[in-house]
Design a protein around this motif. Structure first.
Motif, PDB file in Angstrom:
ATOM      1  N   TYR A  93       0.853  -1.188   0.000  1.00 10.36           N
ATOM      2  CA  TYR A  93       0.000   0.000   0.000  1.00 10.36           C
ATOM      3  C   TYR A  93       0.891   1.241   0.000  1.00 10.36           C
ATOM      4  CZ  TYR A  93      -3.425  -3.518   1.073  1.00 10.36           C
ATOM      5  OH  TYR A  93      -4.204  -4.642   1.013  1.00 10.36           O
ATOM      6  N   HIS A  95       0.320   4.380   0.231  1.00  9.39           N
ATOM      7  CA  HIS A  95       0.064   5.508   1.131  1.00  9.39           C
ATOM      8  C   HIS A  95       0.440   5.190   2.578  1.00  9.39           C
ATOM      9  CE1 HIS A  95      -3.429   2.911   1.390  1.00  9.39           C
ATOM     10  NE2 HIS A  95      -3.786   3.512   2.497  1.00  9.39           N
ATOM     11  N   LEU A  96       0.984   3.997   2.793  1.00 10.68           N
ATOM     12  CA  LEU A  96       1.386   3.597   4.147  1.00 10.68           C
ATOM     13  C   LEU A  96       2.903   3.425   4.223  1.00 10.68           C
ATOM     14  CD1 LEU A  96      -1.343   0.875   4.858  1.00 10.68           C
ATOM     15  CD2 LEU A  96      -1.386   3.268   5.540  1.00 10.68           C
ATOM     16  N   GLU A 100       3.707   0.034   8.593  1.00  3.75           N
ATOM     17  CA  GLU A 100       2.242  -0.116   8.541  1.00  3.75           C
ATOM     18  C   GLU A 100       1.834  -1.231   7.575  1.00  3.75           C
ATOM     19  OE1 GLU A 100       0.886   4.483   9.555  1.00  3.75           O
ATOM     20  OE2 GLU A 100       1.436   3.933   7.522  1.00  3.75           O
ATOM     21  N   GLU A 103       2.298  -4.259   9.450  1.00  3.39           N
ATOM     22  CA  GLU A 103       1.336  -4.336  10.559  1.00  3.39           C
ATOM     23  C   GLU A 103       0.011  -4.950  10.069  1.00  3.39           C
ATOM     24  OE1 GLU A 103       1.838  -3.819  13.649  1.00  3.39           O
ATOM     25  OE2 GLU A 103      -0.200  -3.752  14.461  1.00  3.39           O
ATOM     26  N   ILE A 104      -0.355  -4.637   8.828  1.00  3.27           N
ATOM     27  CA  ILE A 104      -1.586  -5.202   8.237  1.00  3.27           C
ATOM     28  C   ILE A 104      -1.529  -6.729   8.281  1.00  3.27           C
ATOM     29  CG2 ILE A 104      -2.745  -5.540   5.985  1.00  3.27           C
ATOM     30  CD1 ILE A 104      -2.099  -2.590   5.382  1.00  3.27           C
ATOM     31  N   LEU A 105      -0.346  -7.262   7.969  1.00  7.97           N
ATOM     32  CA  LEU A 105      -0.193  -8.727   7.949  1.00  7.97           C
ATOM     33  C   LEU A 105       0.041  -9.285   9.352  1.00  7.97           C
ATOM     34  CD1 LEU A 105       2.049  -8.960   4.789  1.00  7.97           C
ATOM     35  CD2 LEU A 105      -0.350  -9.576   4.967  1.00  7.97           C
ATOM     36  N   VAL A 107      -1.190  -8.389  12.131  1.00 12.13           N
ATOM     37  CA  VAL A 107      -2.473  -8.549  12.825  1.00 12.13           C
ATOM     38  C   VAL A 107      -3.139  -9.866  12.404  1.00 12.13           C
ATOM     39  CG1 VAL A 107      -4.796  -7.572  12.974  1.00 12.13           C
ATOM     40  CG2 VAL A 107      -2.837  -6.072  13.075  1.00 12.13           C
ATOM     41  N   LEU A 108      -3.047 -10.164  11.116  1.00 12.92           N
ATOM     42  CA  LEU A 108      -3.693 -11.376  10.598  1.00 12.92           C
ATOM     43  C   LEU A 108      -2.985 -12.644  11.059  1.00 12.92           C
ATOM     44  CD1 LEU A 108      -4.487 -10.346   6.917  1.00 12.92           C
ATOM     45  CD2 LEU A 108      -6.055 -10.446   8.838  1.00 12.92           C
ATOM     46  N   ARG A 110      -1.027 -12.829  13.622  1.00 14.38           N
ATOM     47  CA  ARG A 110      -0.848 -12.769  15.072  1.00 14.38           C
ATOM     48  C   ARG A 110       0.612 -12.993  15.484  1.00 14.38           C
ATOM     49  NH1 ARG A 110      -6.175 -16.218  16.780  1.00 14.38           N
ATOM     50  NH2 ARG A 110      -7.664 -14.918  15.689  1.00 14.38           N
TER      51      ARG A 110
ATOM     52  N   ASP B   7      -9.600  -9.730  13.605  1.00 15.15           N
ATOM     53  CA  ASP B   7      -8.239  -9.502  13.090  1.00 15.15           C
ATOM     54  C   ASP B   7      -8.298  -8.914  11.679  1.00 15.15           C
ATOM     55  OD1 ASP B   7      -7.197 -10.543  15.381  1.00 15.15           O
ATOM     56  OD2 ASP B   7      -6.869 -12.551  14.568  1.00 15.15           O
ATOM     57  N   SER B   8      -9.159  -9.490  10.879  1.00 18.21           N
ATOM     58  CA  SER B   8      -9.287  -9.041   9.496  1.00 18.21           C
ATOM     59  C   SER B   8      -9.810  -7.601   9.460  1.00 18.21           C
ATOM     60  CB  SER B   8     -10.245  -9.980   8.748  1.00 18.21           C
ATOM     61  OG  SER B   8     -10.380  -9.558   7.427  1.00 18.21           O
ATOM     62  N   LYS B  10      -9.413  -5.353  11.810  1.00 14.54           N
ATOM     63  CA  LYS B  10      -8.314  -4.480  12.261  1.00 14.54           C
ATOM     64  C   LYS B  10      -7.344  -4.224  11.113  1.00 14.54           C
ATOM     65  CE  LYS B  10      -7.867  -6.076  17.027  1.00 14.54           C
ATOM     66  NZ  LYS B  10      -6.977  -6.940  17.824  1.00 14.54           N
ATOM     67  N   SER B  11      -7.049  -5.306  10.392  1.00 19.21           N
ATOM     68  CA  SER B  11      -6.122  -5.222   9.274  1.00 19.21           C
ATOM     69  C   SER B  11      -6.671  -4.278   8.195  1.00 19.21           C
ATOM     70  CB  SER B  11      -5.902  -6.637   8.726  1.00 19.21           C
ATOM     71  OG  SER B  11      -5.227  -6.604   7.531  1.00 19.21           O
ATOM     72  N   ILE B  14      -6.437  -0.569   9.164  1.00 16.94           N
ATOM     73  CA  ILE B  14      -5.113   0.064   8.984  1.00 16.94           C
ATOM     74  C   ILE B  14      -4.988   0.617   7.559  1.00 16.94           C
ATOM     75  CG2 ILE B  14      -2.602  -0.324   8.976  1.00 16.94           C
ATOM     76  CD1 ILE B  14      -3.122  -2.606  11.020  1.00 16.94           C
ATOM     77  N   LYS B  15      -5.539  -0.123   6.604  1.00 18.91           N
ATOM     78  CA  LYS B  15      -5.384   0.269   5.194  1.00 18.91           C
ATOM     79  C   LYS B  15      -5.995   1.627   4.882  1.00 18.91           C
ATOM     80  CE  LYS B  15      -5.634  -4.511   3.669  1.00 18.91           C
ATOM     81  NZ  LYS B  15      -6.456  -5.493   2.967  1.00 18.91           N
TER      82      LYS B  15
END
Lengths: 305, 260
Positions: A93, A95-96, A100, A103-105, A107-108, A110, B7-8, B10-11, B14-15
């Protein structure tokens, strides 16, 4: 569940885009656990299509995909939990920031937060701070893509042309990183490329694809043997008639040119015994020269029509 | 499954950071209140009468929602839903999303949940902006008194109706955006449907147009507008459309042959 020796296996993978001619035909990939599998082929050969099928990004039309001994369509979630992938251009992404994006991944999957710093450090992007990914060079994006694929410590890493956009130094660094991941962490790696020279020093196994069909699959030594086969060896000797007779006794055809005898169809491992035989026959040897096909030539032969 | 969804979500959340869609929500929500704040001082002499009138909050509410219900809300929904979904196409990230260990159902509904959260955020910010716009003249201009207490329950109820009424737009824009890489397709389709909804507003079957419900809700508040509003429960229709579009969108999404 029966344990498979292959980390990744496809059976009869056949795919067609719309009404176009067949894109893939009966692809049977066999990637051994713990190996680094180089998936080679020119642009448009079907590498990316194969890898997209393997990851479930394309719906299977014919054949099956098994990863870690499990069928992809039945156990997609369990499989993807242990797979890291980078297909074509990195998925990021713009714009991140790098942090970040990971961080998107994180969270998924864990993973602990510290893992983000670890992988950024691993690919040399720890200092990018608040810089947006859209401001990254192609090489930096590629490295971040690899960091994303590594974040959850996968058992299988699938990388589609990961060296695209990397400078020579970056390519060497990536090769070292992948080798380290394979040797120290036991990660099985599938890496595609259209350049044999680029991955020749890295892979343990090779699959060569061209026009949607698998032309060769095996270990790198097996590919080397194939290169050796049909190579020629030239012996420079002091007694030409005696040498030619000695070869004849062994059933080997030789070709005389001046003080040299050229023999075809020899394997590399045949050379010492052949030389010993000549010496036993009282032939003096000045030099032995091999003219094997190099891997690049063999690769070009494999992908020629 | 529930944890995976969180979780999804939250993910996905973030986007949307620093994304155009997020900015659109903030700017769109404060646009009308900002116009009201700027316009009020121009009528400073008459403001005392306006602020002491009994129907101040109802008038303020109606003024604020006029452009919002007819134009800004439909446009905002069209653009923000399309922009959020287009994040994946623009960044070439669908293939990454689809190689994470998530069910397609989780991906589809967590994205939709983020979009709905943004719509709720839009409503909250708009209401905050509206209250601020009402309080600025008494704070800045000495002669204008503070208005009386608003009918909070009425506002909450009306907000809820507007939210329900915009749901068909959310679901249809989401459906179209998921299926087209080109950003202009969902925005263009949305705009055409909105124009068509306005065009058939006086038609007796105008309620079949899913983009007309926020306009009906606004018109229903005035005597003149009431005449145009069809005698059907369009809030219920809105929910029905939302469910139908969401289900169709889900089926199309799950059965996509190419997922990145």
């Amino acid at each position: 569940m029966q344990a498979s020796t292959y980390c990744l296996e496809t059976t009869g993978l056949t795919h067609r885009y719309g009404n176009t001619e067949q894109t893939l035909e009966n692809i049977n990939l066999q990637v051994e656990t713990g190996s680094i599998y180089g998936f080679l082929g020119p642009n448009g050969a079907g590498k990316t299509t194969t890898l997209r099928l393997v990851l479930g990004l394309l719906t299977l039309q014919q054949g099956s995909v098994s990863i870690f001994g499990m069928d992809l369509w039945r156990h997609r979630i369990d499989i993807l939990r242990q797979v890291g992938a980078l297909i074509e251009n990195p998925s990021l992404y713009g714009h991140l920031t790098a942090h970040e994006n990971l961080e998107i991944l994180r969270v998924l999957y864990r993973c602990p937060s510290s893992r983000i710093h670890e992988v950024l450090d691993l690919v040399g992007l720890a200092g990018t701070g608040r810089k947006y990914v859209s401001q990254f060079s192609l090489g930096m994006k590629q490295r971040l893509g690899i960091a994303a694929a590594l974040l959850h410590s996968p058992s299988l890493l699938i990388l589609d042309e990961p060296t695209n956009g990397l400078d020579p130094n970056g390519i060497i660094e990536m090769r070292a990183l992948l080798r380290r991941l394979n040797e120290e962490h036991g990660i099985t790696i599938v890496i595609s490329s259209h350049l044999l020279a680029e991955i020749e020093k890295l892979v343990s196994h090779v699959g060569v694809i061209h026009r949607g069909t698998l032309r060769f699959q095996g270990t790198l030594p097996a590919l080397n043997r194939l290169a050796d086969l049909d190579g020629t060896v030239t012996f420079e000797v002091d007694d030409m008639p005696n040498a030619a007779r000695s070869f004849q006794e062994l059933g080997v055809t030789s070709l005389q040119a001046g003080e040299k005898l050229t023999v075809g169809g020899l394997m590399r491992q045949d050379i010492p015994s052949m030389a010993a035989h000549l010496v036993n026959q009282g032939v003096g040897i000045y030099s032995i020269t091999t003219h094997k096909r190099d891997l690049e030539t063999l690769f070009m032969d494999l992908i020629s029509d | 499954m529930r944890l995976t969804f969180i979780d999804s979500y939250k993910s996905e959340w973030i986007k949307r950071r620093r994304s155009l869609a997020s900015w659109l929500v903030v700017i769109g929500a404060f646009f009308t209140p900002a116009v009201v704040v700027v316009a009020r001082p121009a009528h400073a002499p008459g403001l005392r009468k306006v602020y002491t009138s009994e129907g101040f909050w109802m008038n303020h509410w109606s003024t604020s929602w006029e452009s919002m219900a007819v134009f800004l809300l439909p446009m905002g929904v069209m653009l923000s839903v399309s922009l959020i979904t287009q994040l994946e196409y623009k960044n070439n990230t669908w293939k990454q999303v689809h190689t994470t260990p998530l069910r397609y159902t989780t991906i589809y509904f967590s994205k939709l949940a983020v979009i709905l959260t943004l719509v709720v955020a839009f409503f909250v910010l708009f209401n905050v902006g509206m209250v601020i716009a009402a309080l600025v003249p008494p704070l800045v201009l000495g002669h204008v008194p503070f208005p009386g207490s608003p009918d909070v329950l009425f506002f909450l109820k009306e907000n809820a109706y507007y939210f329900l009424d915009c749901l068909p737009m959310v679901a249809l824009q989401y459906l179209i955006s998921l299926n087209y890489r080109n950003f202009l397709v969902p925005v263009g389709a949305g705009f055409l449907l909105w124009v068509a909804s306005i065009g058939v507003l006086r038609w007796k079957y105008s309620y079949i147009m899913p983009y007309s419900y926020t306009i009906f809700n606004f018109l229903g508040a005035s005597e003149r507008g009431k005449a145009i509003v069809p005698a059907v429960n369009f809030h219920l229709l809105a929910v029905g459309y939302f469910v139908a579009f969401t289900v169709v969108g889900y089926i199309l999404y799950v059965n996509k042959k190419v997922k990145g």
